[in-house]
Scaffold this motif. Structure first.
Motif, mmCIF file in Angstrom:
data_model
loop_
_atom_site.group_PDB
_atom_site.id
_atom_site.type_symbol
_atom_site.label_atom_id
_atom_site.label_comp_id
_atom_site.label_asym_id
_atom_site.label_seq_id
_atom_site.Cartn_x
_atom_site.Cartn_y
_atom_site.Cartn_z
ATOM 1 N N ALA A 6 0.813 -1.220 0.000
ATOM 2 C CA ALA A 6 0.000 0.000 0.000
ATOM 3 C C ALA A 6 0.844 1.266 0.000
ATOM 4 C CB ALA A 6 -0.945 0.000 1.194
ATOM 5 N N TRP A 7 1.998 1.233 0.629
ATOM 6 C CA TRP A 7 2.853 2.414 0.689
ATOM 7 C C TRP A 7 3.284 2.877 -0.702
ATOM 8 C CZ3 TRP A 7 7.707 2.264 -1.360
ATOM 9 C CH2 TRP A 7 8.244 1.005 -1.621
ATOM 10 N N ARG A 8 3.325 1.951 -1.660
ATOM 11 C CA ARG A 8 3.753 2.308 -3.019
ATOM 12 C C ARG A 8 2.805 3.318 -3.676
ATOM 13 N NH1 ARG A 8 7.642 -1.337 -4.934
ATOM 14 N NH2 ARG A 8 7.809 -3.203 -3.659
ATOM 15 N N TYR A 9 1.593 3.405 -3.174
ATOM 16 C CA TYR A 9 0.596 4.298 -3.745
ATOM 17 C C TYR A 9 0.538 5.649 -3.028
ATOM 18 C CZ TYR A 9 -0.686 0.022 -6.049
ATOM 19 O OH TYR A 9 -0.648 -1.120 -6.800
ATOM 20 N N CYS A 10 1.481 5.881 -2.132
ATOM 21 C CA CYS A 10 1.546 7.144 -1.398
ATOM 22 C C CYS A 10 2.545 8.069 -2.077
ATOM 23 C CB CYS A 10 1.963 6.900 0.048
ATOM 24 S SG CYS A 10 0.804 5.902 0.984
ATOM 25 N N ALA A 11 2.037 9.073 -2.756
ATOM 26 C CA ALA A 11 2.883 9.973 -3.544
ATOM 27 C C ALA A 11 3.666 10.971 -2.693
ATOM 28 C CB ALA A 11 2.018 10.729 -4.547
#
Length: 71
Positions: A6-11
């Protein structure tokens, strides 16, 4: 998406203030869950705590870090 990605989708994870908001929201949610599990009457579980406030804080923090769930 799998658990742990999920962290990968935090810009905006490079924004310290956004990360602070996220950590605070997680700690609030954790404390609320622990309180609910340890002291809330099971019959009043849904209304004994301010779940809307917890959900709102999490939503705001997700928006701050740029996660799509915050939209």
């Amino acid at each position: 998406m799998t658990t742990g990605d999920a962290w990968r989708y935090c810009a905006h994870l490079d924004n310290p203030e956004a990360v602070k908001q996220l950590v605070q929201a997680v700690l609030t949610a954790h404390a609320t869950i622990v309180q609910a599990q340890t002291s809330a009457d099971p019959e009043d579980f849904a209304t004994a705590l301010d779940w809307d406030a917890v959900r709102g804080e999490l939503h705001h923090a997700l928006r701050a870090v740029g996660h799509p769930a915050g939209d």
